[in-house]
Design a protein around this motif. Structure first.
Motif, PDB file in Angstrom:
ATOM      1  N   MET A 153    -120.752 -19.078 -71.292  1.00 63.79           N
ATOM      2  CA  MET A 153    -119.661 -18.363 -71.992  1.00 63.79           C
ATOM      3  C   MET A 153    -120.189 -17.783 -73.307  1.00 63.79           C
ATOM      4  SD  MET A 153    -115.992 -19.779 -73.326  1.00 63.79           S
ATOM      5  CE  MET A 153    -115.298 -20.569 -71.887  1.00 63.79           C
ATOM      6  N   SER A 154    -119.747 -16.574 -73.667  1.00 68.22           N
ATOM      7  CA  SER A 154    -120.223 -15.973 -74.916  1.00 68.22           C
ATOM      8  C   SER A 154    -119.663 -16.750 -76.112  1.00 68.22           C
ATOM      9  CB  SER A 154    -119.785 -14.515 -74.980  1.00 68.22           C
ATOM     10  OG  SER A 154    -118.384 -14.463 -74.993  1.00 68.22           O
ATOM     11  N   ASN A 155    -120.258 -16.534 -77.263  1.00 68.09           N
ATOM     12  CA  ASN A 155    -119.834 -17.257 -78.474  1.00 68.09           C
ATOM     13  C   ASN A 155    -118.473 -16.743 -78.947  1.00 68.09           C
ATOM     14  OD1 ASN A 155    -119.571 -18.609 -80.830  1.00 68.09           O
ATOM     15  ND2 ASN A 155    -121.377 -17.723 -81.823  1.00 68.09           N
ATOM     16  N   LEU A 156    -117.469 -17.584 -78.833  1.00 69.22           N
ATOM     17  CA  LEU A 156    -116.107 -17.188 -79.211  1.00 69.22           C
ATOM     18  C   LEU A 156    -115.824 -17.389 -80.693  1.00 69.22           C
ATOM     19  CD1 LEU A 156    -114.013 -18.717 -76.279  1.00 69.22           C
ATOM     20  CD2 LEU A 156    -114.561 -16.314 -76.648  1.00 69.22           C
ATOM     21  N   ALA A 157    -116.715 -18.131 -81.389  1.00 71.40           N
ATOM     22  CA  ALA A 157    -116.416 -18.503 -82.777  1.00 71.40           C
ATOM     23  C   ALA A 157    -116.114 -17.281 -83.664  1.00 71.40           C
ATOM     24  CB  ALA A 157    -117.540 -19.355 -83.352  1.00 71.40           C
ATOM     25  N   PRO A 158    -116.897 -16.192 -83.592  1.00 66.90           N
ATOM     26  CA  PRO A 158    -116.587 -15.046 -84.457  1.00 66.90           C
ATOM     27  C   PRO A 158    -115.180 -14.476 -84.204  1.00 66.90           C
ATOM     28  CG  PRO A 158    -118.797 -14.826 -83.558  1.00 66.90           C
ATOM     29  CD  PRO A 158    -118.155 -15.980 -82.838  1.00 66.90           C
ATOM     30  N   SER A 159    -114.750 -14.438 -82.947  1.00 70.55           N
ATOM     31  CA  SER A 159    -113.398 -13.916 -82.646  1.00 70.55           C
ATOM     32  C   SER A 159    -112.324 -14.862 -83.165  1.00 70.55           C
ATOM     33  CB  SER A 159    -113.179 -13.755 -81.145  1.00 70.55           C
ATOM     34  OG  SER A 159    -114.276 -13.183 -80.557  1.00 70.55           O
ATOM     35  N   ILE A 160    -112.562 -16.170 -83.000  1.00 66.56           N
ATOM     36  CA  ILE A 160    -111.570 -17.149 -83.473  1.00 66.56           C
ATOM     37  C   ILE A 160    -111.456 -17.066 -84.996  1.00 66.56           C
ATOM     38  CG2 ILE A 160    -111.055 -19.630 -83.645  1.00 66.56           C
ATOM     39  CD1 ILE A 160    -112.451 -19.908 -80.873  1.00 66.56           C
ATOM     40  N   LEU A 161    -112.619 -16.967 -85.660  1.00 67.90           N
ATOM     41  CA  LEU A 161    -112.621 -16.860 -87.122  1.00 67.90           C
ATOM     42  C   LEU A 161    -111.923 -15.573 -87.569  1.00 67.90           C
ATOM     43  CD1 LEU A 161    -113.489 -18.186 -89.728  1.00 67.90           C
ATOM     44  CD2 LEU A 161    -115.725 -17.103 -89.495  1.00 67.90           C
ATOM     45  N   ALA A 162    -112.154 -14.494 -86.843  1.00 64.92           N
ATOM     46  CA  ALA A 162    -111.478 -13.219 -87.184  1.00 64.92           C
ATOM     47  C   ALA A 162    -109.970 -13.394 -87.074  1.00 64.92           C
ATOM     48  CB  ALA A 162    -111.966 -12.103 -86.261  1.00 64.92           C
ATOM     49  N   GLY A 163    -109.536 -14.165 -86.085  1.00 62.35           N
ATOM     50  CA  GLY A 163    -108.104 -14.453 -85.938  1.00 62.35           C
ATOM     51  C   GLY A 163    -107.569 -15.210 -87.140  1.00 62.35           C
ATOM     52  N   PHE A 164    -108.319 -16.220 -87.597  1.00 62.67           N
ATOM     53  CA  PHE A 164    -107.876 -16.998 -88.773  1.00 62.67           C
ATOM     54  C   PHE A 164    -107.834 -16.121 -90.015  1.00 62.67           C
ATOM     55  CE2 PHE A 164    -109.609 -21.083 -86.668  1.00 62.67           C
ATOM     56  CZ  PHE A 164    -108.363 -21.355 -86.119  1.00 62.67           C
ATOM     57  N   LYS A 165    -108.854 -15.258 -90.152  1.00 66.60           N
ATOM     58  CA  LYS A 165    -108.886 -14.385 -91.335  1.00 66.60           C
ATOM     59  C   LYS A 165    -107.727 -13.399 -91.316  1.00 66.60           C
ATOM     60  CE  LYS A 165    -113.809 -14.500 -92.451  1.00 66.60           C
ATOM     61  NZ  LYS A 165    -115.093 -13.789 -92.377  1.00 66.60           N
ATOM     62  N   GLY A 166    -107.309 -13.016 -90.131  1.00 62.52           N
ATOM     63  CA  GLY A 166    -106.223 -12.037 -89.985  1.00 62.52           C
ATOM     64  C   GLY A 166    -104.839 -12.650 -90.154  1.00 62.52           C
ATOM     65  N   ARG A 167    -104.767 -13.973 -90.129  1.00 64.28           N
ATOM     66  CA  ARG A 167    -103.454 -14.629 -90.304  1.00 64.28           C
ATOM     67  C   ARG A 167    -103.079 -14.676 -91.774  1.00 64.28           C
ATOM     68  NH1 ARG A 167    -101.280 -17.620 -92.990  1.00 64.28           N
ATOM     69  NH2 ARG A 167    -103.310 -18.078 -93.901  1.00 64.28           N
ATOM     70  N   ARG A 168    -102.043 -13.990 -92.134  1.00 65.17           N
ATOM     71  CA  ARG A 168    -101.573 -13.974 -93.515  1.00 65.17           C
ATOM     72  C   ARG A 168    -100.043 -14.082 -93.513  1.00 65.17           C
ATOM     73  NH1 ARG A 168    -104.135 -11.688 -97.579  1.00 65.17           N
ATOM     74  NH2 ARG A 168    -102.631 -12.988 -98.668  1.00 65.17           N
ATOM     75  N   SER A 169     -99.489 -14.342 -94.704  1.00 65.85           N
ATOM     76  CA  SER A 169     -98.022 -14.319 -94.842  1.00 65.85           C
ATOM     77  C   SER A 169     -97.600 -12.875 -95.091  1.00 65.85           C
ATOM     78  CB  SER A 169     -97.584 -15.179 -96.028  1.00 65.85           C
ATOM     79  OG  SER A 169     -97.885 -16.531 -95.791  1.00 65.85           O
ATOM     80  N   VAL A 170     -96.801 -12.365 -94.190  1.00 64.36           N
ATOM     81  CA  VAL A 170     -96.335 -10.979 -94.302  1.00 64.36           C
ATOM     82  C   VAL A 170     -94.810 -11.005 -94.393  1.00 64.36           C
ATOM     83  CG1 VAL A 170     -96.356  -8.682 -93.245  1.00 64.36           C
ATOM     84  CG2 VAL A 170     -98.324 -10.207 -92.946  1.00 64.36           C
ATOM     85  N   TYR A 171     -94.284 -10.394 -95.438  1.00 65.43           N
ATOM     86  CA  TYR A 171     -92.835 -10.467 -95.684  1.00 65.43           C
ATOM     87  C   TYR A 171     -92.113  -9.151 -95.391  1.00 65.43           C
ATOM     88  CZ  TYR A 171     -94.000 -14.913 -97.817  1.00 65.43           C
ATOM     89  OH  TYR A 171     -94.462 -16.201 -98.013  1.00 65.43           O
ATOM     90  N   SER A 172     -92.876  -8.024 -95.353  1.00 61.01           N
ATOM     91  CA  SER A 172     -92.236  -6.732 -95.038  1.00 61.01           C
ATOM     92  C   SER A 172     -92.295  -6.551 -93.533  1.00 61.01           C
ATOM     93  CB  SER A 172     -92.989  -5.583 -95.719  1.00 61.01           C
ATOM     94  OG  SER A 172     -93.092  -5.825 -97.078  1.00 61.01           O
ATOM     95  N   LEU A 173     -91.168  -6.826 -92.884  1.00 61.94           N
ATOM     96  CA  LEU A 173     -91.146  -6.830 -91.415  1.00 61.94           C
ATOM     97  C   LEU A 173     -89.982  -6.012 -90.883  1.00 61.94           C
ATOM     98  CD1 LEU A 173     -91.749 -10.682 -90.977  1.00 61.94           C
ATOM     99  CD2 LEU A 173     -93.468  -8.865 -90.743  1.00 61.94           C
ATOM    100  N   ALA A 174     -90.234  -5.305 -89.774  1.00 58.83           N
ATOM    101  CA  ALA A 174     -89.174  -4.507 -89.147  1.00 58.83           C
ATOM    102  C   ALA A 174     -88.641  -5.208 -87.904  1.00 58.83           C
ATOM    103  CB  ALA A 174     -89.721  -3.140 -88.768  1.00 58.83           C
ATOM    104  N   ASN A 175     -87.476  -4.768 -87.490  1.00 61.12           N
ATOM    105  CA  ASN A 175     -86.808  -5.307 -86.310  1.00 61.12           C
ATOM    106  C   ASN A 175     -87.405  -4.704 -85.031  1.00 61.12           C
ATOM    107  OD1 ASN A 175     -85.012  -6.303 -84.467  1.00 61.12           O
ATOM    108  ND2 ASN A 175     -83.341  -4.916 -85.050  1.00 61.12           N
ATOM    109  N   GLU A 176     -88.720  -4.799 -84.919  1.00 62.68           N
ATOM    110  CA  GLU A 176     -89.456  -4.272 -83.762  1.00 62.68           C
ATOM    111  C   GLU A 176     -90.578  -5.240 -83.453  1.00 62.68           C
ATOM    112  OE1 GLU A 176     -90.893  -0.096 -84.133  1.00 62.68           O
ATOM    113  OE2 GLU A 176     -89.598  -0.135 -85.902  1.00 62.68           O
TER     114      GLU A 176
END
Ligand SMILES: Cc1cc2nc3c(=O)[nH]c(=O)nc-3n(C[C@H](O)[C@H](O)[C@H](O)COP(=O)(O)O)c2cc1C
Length: 204
Positions: A1-24
Protein backbone atom coordinates in the motif's frame (compact mmCIF):
# COMPACT_ATOMS: atom_id res chain seq x y z
CA UNK A 1 0.00 0.00 0.00
CA UNK A 2 1.29 3.51 -0.78
CA UNK A 3 2.23 5.82 2.09
CA UNK A 4 -1.02 7.36 3.31
CA UNK A 5 0.58 9.49 6.03
CA UNK A 6 0.99 12.65 3.86
CA UNK A 7 -2.71 12.53 2.85
CA UNK A 8 -3.86 11.94 6.43
CA UNK A 9 -1.67 14.81 7.65
CA UNK A 10 -3.06 17.06 4.89
CA UNK A 11 -6.53 16.20 6.19
CA UNK A 12 -5.56 17.22 9.74
CA UNK A 13 -3.99 20.45 8.49
CA UNK A 14 -7.15 21.23 6.53
CA UNK A 15 -9.41 20.78 9.56
CA UNK A 16 -10.16 24.20 11.00
CA UNK A 17 -13.01 25.95 12.81
CA UNK A 18 -15.08 27.68 10.16
CA UNK A 19 -17.94 29.91 11.25
CA UNK A 20 -19.06 31.50 7.94
CA UNK A 21 -21.29 28.76 6.58
CA UNK A 22 -24.11 28.61 4.04
CA UNK A 23 -27.20 26.44 3.97
CA UNK A 24 -25.67 24.27 1.23
CA UNK A 25 -23.54 21.16 1.07
CA UNK A 26 -20.58 20.29 -1.14
CA UNK A 27 -21.57 16.60 -0.99
CA UNK A 28 -24.81 14.58 -1.08
CA UNK A 29 -26.72 13.66 2.08
CA UNK A 30 -25.93 10.01 1.26
CA UNK A 31 -22.21 10.78 1.31
CA UNK A 32 -22.58 12.55 4.67
CA UNK A 33 -24.28 9.44 6.05
CA UNK A 34 -21.60 7.22 4.54
CA UNK A 35 -18.83 9.24 6.21
CA UNK A 36 -20.56 9.02 9.60
CA UNK A 37 -21.09 5.27 9.14
CA UNK A 38 -17.44 4.70 8.26
CA UNK A 39 -16.31 6.71 11.29
CA UNK A 40 -18.64 4.63 13.50
CA UNK A 41 -17.23 1.40 12.09
CA UNK A 42 -13.57 2.35 12.20
CA UNK A 43 -12.98 4.38 15.36
CA UNK A 44 -11.43 2.72 18.41
CA UNK A 45 -13.22 2.51 21.77
CA UNK A 46 -12.28 1.18 25.22
CA UNK A 47 -12.59 -2.64 25.16
CA UNK A 48 -14.29 -2.14 21.77
CA UNK A 49 -17.45 -1.09 23.62
CA UNK A 50 -18.60 1.11 20.69
CA UNK A 51 -20.57 3.54 22.84
CA UNK A 52 -20.49 6.42 20.34
CA UNK A 53 -23.87 7.55 19.02
CA UNK A 54 -24.49 10.25 16.40
CA UNK A 55 -27.66 12.00 15.33
CA UNK A 56 -27.37 14.10 12.19
CA UNK A 57 -29.84 16.87 11.49
CA UNK A 58 -30.04 18.33 7.99
CA UNK A 59 -31.75 21.38 6.51
CA UNK A 60 -35.10 22.09 8.28
CA UNK A 61 -34.25 19.66 11.09
CA UNK A 62 -30.94 21.48 11.63
CA UNK A 63 -32.75 24.83 11.67
CA UNK A 64 -35.20 23.44 14.23
CA UNK A 65 -32.27 22.57 16.49
CA UNK A 66 -30.89 26.10 16.46
CA UNK A 67 -34.37 27.57 16.90
CA UNK A 68 -34.62 25.46 20.04
CA UNK A 69 -31.16 26.66 21.17
CA UNK A 70 -32.26 30.29 20.60
CA UNK A 71 -35.47 29.77 22.53
CA UNK A 72 -33.77 28.07 25.48
CA UNK A 73 -30.77 30.40 25.65
CA UNK A 74 -32.96 33.51 25.48
CA UNK A 75 -35.03 32.19 28.38
CA UNK A 76 -32.09 30.93 30.46
CA UNK A 77 -29.34 33.57 30.41
CA UNK A 78 -29.48 37.26 31.35
CA UNK A 79 -30.66 39.36 28.41
CA UNK A 80 -27.37 41.26 28.03
CA UNK A 81 -25.41 38.01 27.95
CA UNK A 82 -27.84 36.57 25.42
CA UNK A 83 -27.45 39.59 23.13
CA UNK A 84 -23.63 39.64 23.44
CA UNK A 85 -22.81 35.95 23.41
CA UNK A 86 -25.68 33.96 21.98
CA UNK A 87 -28.00 35.68 19.52
CA UNK A 88 -25.62 36.23 16.57
CA UNK A 89 -23.73 32.99 17.12
CA UNK A 90 -26.87 30.88 17.16
CA UNK A 91 -28.13 32.69 14.03
CA UNK A 92 -24.79 31.82 12.37
CA UNK A 93 -25.14 28.13 13.23
CA UNK A 94 -28.74 28.11 12.02
CA UNK A 95 -27.61 29.54 8.67
CA UNK A 96 -25.50 26.40 8.04
CA UNK A 97 -26.60 23.10 6.43
CA UNK A 98 -26.48 20.50 9.19
CA UNK A 99 -25.37 19.50 12.68
CA UNK A 100 -23.98 16.23 13.98
CA UNK A 101 -24.96 15.62 17.61
CA UNK A 102 -22.41 13.42 19.39
CA UNK A 103 -23.42 11.17 22.28
CA UNK A 104 -21.96 8.31 24.27
CA UNK A 105 -24.10 5.51 25.69
CA UNK A 106 -22.72 4.63 29.17
CA UNK A 107 -24.72 1.37 29.17
CA UNK A 108 -22.04 -0.26 27.00
CA UNK A 109 -19.71 -0.35 30.03
CA UNK A 110 -22.23 -1.90 32.45
CA UNK A 111 -21.07 -5.53 32.01
CA UNK A 112 -17.45 -4.44 32.43
CA UNK A 113 -18.23 -2.61 35.69
CA UNK A 114 -19.06 -5.99 37.20
CA UNK A 115 -16.17 -7.77 35.52
CA UNK A 116 -13.52 -5.14 36.25
CA UNK A 117 -14.62 -3.10 39.30
CA UNK A 118 -11.06 -1.90 39.98
CA UNK A 119 -10.99 0.27 36.83
CA UNK A 120 -14.68 1.11 36.53
CA UNK A 121 -14.05 4.72 37.65
CA UNK A 122 -12.12 5.25 34.41
CA UNK A 123 -14.97 4.24 32.10
CA UNK A 124 -16.72 7.65 31.84
CA UNK A 125 -13.40 9.22 30.88
CA UNK A 126 -12.81 6.55 28.24
CA UNK A 127 -16.20 7.33 26.71
CA UNK A 128 -15.03 10.93 26.44
CA UNK A 129 -11.79 9.84 24.77
CA UNK A 130 -13.68 7.71 22.26
CA UNK A 131 -16.10 10.55 21.54
CA UNK A 132 -13.22 12.95 20.90
CA UNK A 133 -11.72 10.52 18.41
CA UNK A 134 -15.00 10.28 16.50
CA UNK A 135 -15.55 14.03 16.61
CA UNK A 136 -12.11 14.69 15.15
CA UNK A 137 -12.59 12.06 12.46
CA UNK A 138 -15.98 13.44 11.34
CA UNK A 139 -14.74 17.05 11.46
CA UNK A 140 -11.61 16.18 9.41
CA UNK A 141 -13.46 14.10 6.83
CA UNK A 142 -16.31 16.58 6.27
CA UNK A 143 -13.78 19.36 5.74
CA UNK A 144 -11.78 17.11 3.40
CA UNK A 145 -15.01 16.94 1.37
CA UNK A 146 -15.05 20.75 1.06
CA UNK A 147 -17.45 21.50 3.93
CA UNK A 148 -16.68 23.92 6.78
CA UNK A 149 -17.39 22.91 10.41
CA UNK A 150 -17.33 24.31 13.92
CA UNK A 151 -17.72 22.48 17.21
CA UNK A 152 -20.29 23.66 19.77
CA UNK A 153 -21.30 22.75 23.33
CA UNK A 154 -24.86 23.83 23.96
CA UNK A 155 -25.32 20.76 26.13
CA UNK A 156 -26.64 20.37 28.77
CA UNK A 157 -28.86 23.43 28.11
CA UNK A 158 -30.61 21.89 25.08
CA UNK A 159 -30.43 18.17 25.95
CA UNK A 160 -33.95 17.59 27.27
CA UNK A 161 -35.63 19.33 24.33
CA UNK A 162 -33.48 17.43 21.84
CA UNK A 163 -34.37 14.12 23.48
CA UNK A 164 -38.03 15.04 23.18
CA UNK A 165 -37.84 16.29 19.59
CA UNK A 166 -35.69 13.55 18.02
CA UNK A 167 -36.37 10.64 20.42
CA UNK A 168 -32.80 10.55 21.73
CA UNK A 169 -32.59 8.22 24.76
CA UNK A 170 -32.18 10.31 27.92
CA UNK A 171 -29.48 7.91 29.15
CA UNK A 172 -27.10 8.90 26.33
CA UNK A 173 -24.53 11.51 27.41
CA UNK A 174 -24.50 14.52 25.13
CA UNK A 175 -20.95 15.56 24.19
CA UNK A 176 -21.00 18.17 21.43
CA UNK A 177 -22.64 19.56 18.31
CA UNK A 178 -20.64 19.81 15.05
CA UNK A 179 -22.18 22.44 12.76
CA UNK A 180 -21.37 22.17 9.05
CA UNK A 181 -22.14 23.80 5.72
CA UNK A 182 -20.55 25.23 2.60
CA UNK A 183 -17.83 27.66 3.71
CA UNK A 184 -18.42 31.28 2.73
CA UNK A 185 -15.31 32.68 4.45
CA UNK A 186 -11.89 31.56 5.69
CA UNK A 187 -11.08 30.22 9.16
CA UNK A 188 -9.80 32.69 11.75
CA UNK A 189 -6.10 33.40 12.29
CA UNK A 190 -4.54 30.77 14.54
CA UNK A 191 -1.31 30.90 16.53
CA UNK A 192 0.69 27.88 17.62
CA UNK A 193 2.43 27.65 21.00
CA UNK A 194 6.13 26.65 20.78
CA UNK A 195 6.60 22.90 20.54
CA UNK A 196 9.68 23.05 22.80
CA UNK A 197 7.39 23.17 25.86
CA UNK A 198 4.83 20.69 24.48
CA UNK A 199 6.68 17.83 22.80
CA UNK A 200 9.45 15.79 24.44
CA UNK A 201 11.46 13.06 22.74
CA UNK A 202 13.93 10.80 24.52
CA UNK A 203 16.26 8.16 23.06
CA UNK A 204 16.47 9.58 19.53
C1 LIG B 1 -12.66 19.98 23.24
C2 LIG B 1 -12.93 21.17 22.38
C3 LIG B 1 -13.97 22.03 22.70
C4 LIG B 1 -14.29 23.10 21.86
N1 LIG B 1 -15.40 23.87 22.12
C5 LIG B 1 -15.75 24.84 21.27
C6 LIG B 1 -16.96 25.56 21.46
O1 LIG B 1 -17.74 25.29 22.38
N2 LIG B 1 -17.26 26.56 20.59
C7 LIG B 1 -16.43 26.85 19.53
O2 LIG B 1 -16.76 27.76 18.74
N3 LIG B 1 -15.29 26.16 19.31
C8 LIG B 1 -14.93 25.17 20.15
N4 LIG B 1 -13.80 24.44 19.92
C9 LIG B 1 -12.93 24.79 18.77
C10 LIG B 1 -11.64 25.45 19.23
O3 LIG B 1 -11.89 26.76 19.69
C11 LIG B 1 -10.68 25.45 18.02
O4 LIG B 1 -10.46 24.12 17.62
C12 LIG B 1 -9.33 26.10 18.34
O5 LIG B 1 -9.50 27.48 18.59
C13 LIG B 1 -8.34 25.91 17.21
O6 LIG B 1 -8.85 26.41 15.99
P1 LIG B 1 -9.05 25.45 14.74
O7 LIG B 1 -10.19 24.52 15.05
O8 LIG B 1 -9.36 26.38 13.58
O9 LIG B 1 -7.77 24.68 14.51
C14 LIG B 1 -13.48 23.36 20.72
C15 LIG B 1 -12.41 22.50 20.42
C16 LIG B 1 -12.16 21.42 21.23
C17 LIG B 1 -11.04 20.47 20.85
Amino acid sequence: MSNLAPSILAGFKGRRSVYSLANESTISDERIEEILSEVMKNMPSGFNTQGTRMVVLLKEEHQKLWDIAHEIASASVPIEQFENLYRARIAGFRAAYGTVLFYEDPAVFKPLEVKMPIIKDKFPEWLDHASGMSQLAVWTLLEAEGLGCNLQHYNPMIDARISEQWKVPKEWKSKSQLVFGKPTGPPREKTSEPLSSRLFVYGK
